[in-house]
Write an enzyme that holds these catalytic residues in place. Structure first.
Site, PDB file in Angstrom:
ATOM      1  N   ARG A 293       0.836  -1.208   0.000  1.00 40.00           N
ATOM      2  CA  ARG A 293       0.000   0.000   0.000  1.00 40.00           C
ATOM      3  C   ARG A 293       0.875   1.264   0.000  1.00 40.00           C
ATOM      4  O   ARG A 293       0.464   2.324  -0.461  1.00 40.00           O
ATOM      5  CB  ARG A 293      -0.959  -0.056   1.196  1.00 40.00           C
TER       6      ARG A 293
ATOM      7  N   TYR B 269     -14.950  17.865 -15.440  1.00 38.93           N
ATOM      8  CA  TYR B 269     -15.222  16.431 -15.502  1.00 38.93           C
ATOM      9  C   TYR B 269     -16.383  16.093 -14.560  1.00 38.93           C
ATOM     10  O   TYR B 269     -16.345  16.380 -13.366  1.00 38.93           O
ATOM     11  CB  TYR B 269     -13.959  15.662 -15.127  1.00 38.93           C
TER      12      TYR B 269
ATOM     13  N   ASP C  56      -6.291  19.778 -13.336  1.00 38.19           N
ATOM     14  CA  ASP C  56      -6.587  18.498 -13.989  1.00 38.19           C
ATOM     15  C   ASP C  56      -6.130  18.661 -15.436  1.00 38.19           C
ATOM     16  O   ASP C  56      -6.763  19.347 -16.232  1.00 38.19           O
ATOM     17  CB  ASP C  56      -8.088  18.196 -13.910  1.00 38.19           C
TER      18      ASP C  56
ATOM     19  N   LYS D 233      -6.466   7.685 -19.367  1.00 36.53           N
ATOM     20  CA  LYS D 233      -6.674   8.296 -20.671  1.00 36.53           C
ATOM     21  C   LYS D 233      -5.358   8.313 -21.461  1.00 36.53           C
ATOM     22  O   LYS D 233      -4.847   7.264 -21.783  1.00 36.53           O
ATOM     23  CB  LYS D 233      -7.279   9.697 -20.476  1.00 36.53           C
TER      24      LYS D 233
HETATM   25  C1  LIG Z   1     -11.605  10.371 -16.816  1.00 33.68           C
HETATM   26  C2  LIG Z   1     -11.306  11.659 -16.165  1.00 33.68           C
HETATM   27  C3  LIG Z   1     -11.191  11.774 -14.771  1.00 33.68           C
HETATM   28  C4  LIG Z   1     -11.427  10.583 -13.855  1.00 33.68           C
HETATM   29  O1  LIG Z   1     -10.495   9.570 -14.085  1.00 33.68           O
HETATM   30  P1  LIG Z   1     -10.823   7.997 -13.884  1.00 33.68           P
HETATM   31  O2  LIG Z   1      -9.518   7.378 -14.231  1.00 33.68           O
HETATM   32  O3  LIG Z   1     -11.942   7.652 -14.807  1.00 33.68           O
HETATM   33  O4  LIG Z   1     -11.201   7.800 -12.459  1.00 33.68           O
HETATM   34  C5  LIG Z   1     -10.881  13.007 -14.243  1.00 33.68           C
HETATM   35  N1  LIG Z   1     -10.707  14.091 -15.025  1.00 33.68           N
HETATM   36  C6  LIG Z   1     -10.813  14.021 -16.366  1.00 33.68           C
HETATM   37  C7  LIG Z   1     -10.599  15.254 -17.171  1.00 33.68           C
HETATM   38  C8  LIG Z   1     -11.120  12.808 -16.977  1.00 33.68           C
HETATM   39  O5  LIG Z   1     -11.237  12.757 -18.316  1.00 33.68           O
END
Ligand SMILES: *Cc1c(COP(=O)(O)O)cnc(C)c1O
Length: 391
Positions: free
Chosen positions: A51, A103, A176, A201
């Site tokens: 962890r 998001y 983000d 992504k």
């Molecule tokens: C997909 C996404 C998230 C969340 O990520 P997960 O891996 O699906 O938990 C947060 N911010 C953006 C801009 C995203 O495209």
């Protein structure tokens, strides 16, 4: 690896890593959840339990940290685990600002769990500096969250300008940067304190795992709390996923540059198209975010765009139904192109227009992608075509 090599070289070679014992140039997967304690009761390896410690995390974290120019990077089990940890490291009563357009799942969590647990969350228009300045409460505002370009309208927020305002109020700025990627934007160099990715992504790029990362510019009390949130809640990645992520990242620059170039060509092609009401893409010269995007994005405007279909909601859903190459699915940043009617996903209360289709451009032939969208628009726009069952 030498310090002066370009980031493309850093990722292609995963920092030039070689296994000292076996001379393997591809890292092994370490799956042990626990580590041997020495006879003298110490841990000479520095590792205790998965962890907290895992060699597979170390490698992926080191690559991302180098790309972002950070002090330290932490991997999480998903982008949501990464993003929510940033907020969970705050204290009840702290005031935070987040964008109105962002998001959706994170916005949803902020307005429910985070708020119920005592965070004072305010959603504002982050693209307007005067709104940000007026909303900051020096002494109370602890964190400002931005997303740029922001899902799914691809609005652009000025990172450097926002950082100056946020720091004047003694708060932290978190970005983000999932859609921009470290290939196109360097939030820490522009003044942000934290940068978060859904590594699900572009960083991974192959739609076969969920992962998240947070990178900090400096060590501070908030970062130490965030480290404890990950270790104590256990929002950690599995070894195999960390290894896959490292593997996926090796082609990050090629993938992101290809997707960006194709997205620009697709945006230009459909801008002004009779069956398209609007193309939302910061690479288009007359888009609202173009001027700031040109300043803070380098080498492209990203692989994400949205189109608003002239015929409204039913026509938009019909276009998605008629695509062959574009896959109807959520998520983004993979090598395969995806199309999604966002309002259907987000449901009631969404600020997303109902005629909007979100496009995640992959690395297929841009000619094929354009032609597929053309035929889907034509079929959806043809009154003689039954919108969903004729194919
Ligand atoms: C997909 C996404 C998230 C969340 O990520 P997960 O891996 O699906 O938990 C947060 N911010 C953006 C801009 C995203 O495209």
């Amino acid at each position: 690896m030498e310090d002066d090599v370009a980031p493309e070289s850093v990722v292609a070679q995963a920092l030039g890593w070689v296994d000292e014992r076996t001379r393997a140039i591809t890292p092994p997967i370490h799956i042990s959840s626990t580590y041997l304690r020495d006879a003298d009761n110490e841990y000479s390896s520095g590792r205790v339990y998965m962890r907290d410690h895992n060699p597979a995390f170390d490698q992926a974290e080191a690559v991302i940290n180098t790309l972002e120019g950070g002090h330290q990077t932490l991997l999480f089990a998903s982008g949501m685990a990464a993003a929510t940890s940033v907020f969970q490291a705050l204290h009840p009563g702290d005031h935070v600002l987040a964008p109105k357009v962002m998001y959706w799942s994170l916005r949803n969590w902020l307005m429910t769990f985070a708020t119920e647990w005592g965070l004072d969350v305010e959603l504002i228009d982050m693209t307007d500096p005067s709104v940000v300045r007026a909303a900051l409460r020096p002494g109370q505002t602890k964190l400002v969250w931005i997303e740029t370009p922001a899902n799914p309208l691809w609005t652009v927020t000025d990172i450097a300008g926002t950082a100056a305002l946020v720091h004047a109020a003694d708060a932290l700025l978190a970005v983000d940067s999932t859609s921009a990627t470290p290939v196109l934007t360097q939030p820490l160099a522009l003044g942000a304190d934290l940068v978060m990715h859904s590594a699900t992504k572009y960083l991974n790029g192959h739609s076969d795992l969920t992962a998240g990362t947070v990178t900090t510019r400096a060590d501070n009390e908030h970062w130490q709390r965030l480290r404890r949130v990950r270790a104590q809640i256990g929002g950690t990645l599995g070894s195999f996923e960390a290894w896959l992520l490292l593997r996926g990242m090796r082609t990050l620059y090629l993938r992101v540059r290809a997707a960006s170039a194709s997205a620009l060509r697709i945006a230009e092609h459909f801008d002004g198209h009779p069956l398209v009401a609007e193309v939302l893409y910061p690479g288009l010269p007359f888009s609202s975010g173009h001027e700031v995007a040109t300043r803070q994005m380098v080498g492209g405007f990203g692989g994400m765009l949205s189109i608003r279909v002239a015929g409204g909601e039913a026509a938009a859903i019909a276009v998605a139904a008629h695509t062959r190459l574009w896959k109807r699915a959520t998520s983004l940043g993979g090598v395969e192109s995806l199309i999604e009617h966002r309002a259907s996903v987000e449901g009631a209360g969404t600020p997303v227009p109902v005629d909007l289709l979100r496009l995640s451009v992959g690395i297929e032939s841009v000619g094929d992608l354009t032609a597929d969208l053309e035929q889907a628009l034509a079929r959806a726009g043809d009154p003689g075509t039954n919108s969903t069952s004729s194919r």
